[in-house]
Design a protein around this motif. Structure first.
Motif, short mmCIF file in Angstrom:
data_model
loop_
_atom_site.label_atom_id
_atom_site.label_comp_id
_atom_site.label_asym_id
_atom_site.label_seq_id
_atom_site.Cartn_x
_atom_site.Cartn_y
_atom_site.Cartn_z
N ALA A 84 0.69 -1.21 0.06
CA ALA A 84 0.16 -0.02 -0.01
C ALA A 84 0.96 1.24 -0.16
CB ALA A 84 -0.81 -0.13 1.20
N VAL B 289 -7.83 5.14 1.20
CA VAL B 289 -7.21 3.69 1.27
C VAL B 289 -7.91 3.14 2.46
CG1 VAL B 289 -5.11 2.71 2.20
CG2 VAL B 289 -5.26 4.80 0.88
N MET C 85 -7.30 0.17 4.74
CA MET C 85 -6.04 -0.23 5.22
C MET C 85 -6.29 -1.61 6.21
SD MET C 85 -2.76 -0.02 5.02
CE MET C 85 -2.46 1.94 4.52
N ASP C 86 -5.97 -2.82 6.03
CA ASP C 86 -5.95 -3.82 6.83
C ASP C 86 -5.06 -3.51 7.86
OD1 ASP C 86 -6.38 -6.22 8.30
OD2 ASP C 86 -6.20 -7.47 6.38
N GLY D 73 -0.67 -2.24 9.16
CA GLY D 73 -1.68 -1.31 8.69
C GLY D 73 -1.44 0.10 9.43
N ALA E 182 1.89 1.10 8.41
CA ALA E 182 1.79 1.63 6.70
C ALA E 182 1.16 3.13 6.67
CB ALA E 182 0.91 0.76 6.10
N ALA E 183 0.22 3.38 7.61
CA ALA E 183 -0.42 4.52 7.71
C ALA E 183 0.53 5.65 7.96
CB ALA E 183 -1.70 4.61 8.61
N ILE F 165 -7.68 7.62 5.04
CA ILE F 165 -7.20 6.03 5.45
C ILE F 165 -8.17 5.72 6.35
CG2 ILE F 165 -5.23 4.73 6.24
CD1 ILE F 165 -3.29 6.99 5.35
N ALA G 261 -9.06 2.16 8.57
CA ALA G 261 -8.62 0.91 9.15
C ALA G 261 -9.66 0.00 9.18
CB ALA G 261 -8.09 1.20 10.71
N MET H 210 -5.24 7.39 11.04
CA MET H 210 -6.10 6.84 10.42
C MET H 210 -7.61 7.85 10.57
SD MET H 210 -5.73 2.77 10.21
CE MET H 210 -4.16 2.17 9.66
#
Length: 92
Positions: A2, A17, A19-20, A28, A31-32, A48, A50, A68
């Motif tokens: 991602a 997005v 995001m898992d 995640g 990544a965020a 974003i 979750a 997020m």
């Protein structure tokens, strides 16, 4: 993945997005954080959301702290997901 997809995209290419939180290589939350830290005009405003099977308050708090904009539990309630996306995009 991602993070790389966002990094390699044109600014404004992504509207949001999903995001898992539990991903195999980079979770995640991290990544965020990486997306939020990028030096590009949309990194701070991209919604974003979750997505996780964990639904404790500390999970929600961790997602918000990571940058997020929303939190959706699995199994996903499509109507609720649409509400969260609508609110996040509207705030953008």
């Amino acid at each position: 993945m991602a993070v790389a997809l966002f990094r390699d995209s044109a600014p404004g290419e992504f509207q949001a997005v999903l995001m898992d939180i539990q991903m195999p290589e980079l979770n995640g939350l991290d990544a965020a954080r990486e997306i939020r830290a990028m030096d590009r005009p949309d990194a701070g405003s991209l919604p974003i959301i979750a997505m996780t099977a964990n639904s404790f308050q500390e999970d929600v708090d961790a997602a918000m702290k990571a940058g997020m904009n929303g939190f959706v539990t699995k199994p996903v309630d499509a109507d609720y997901l649409y509400q969260v996306l609508h609110q996040a995009v509207k705030r953008r």
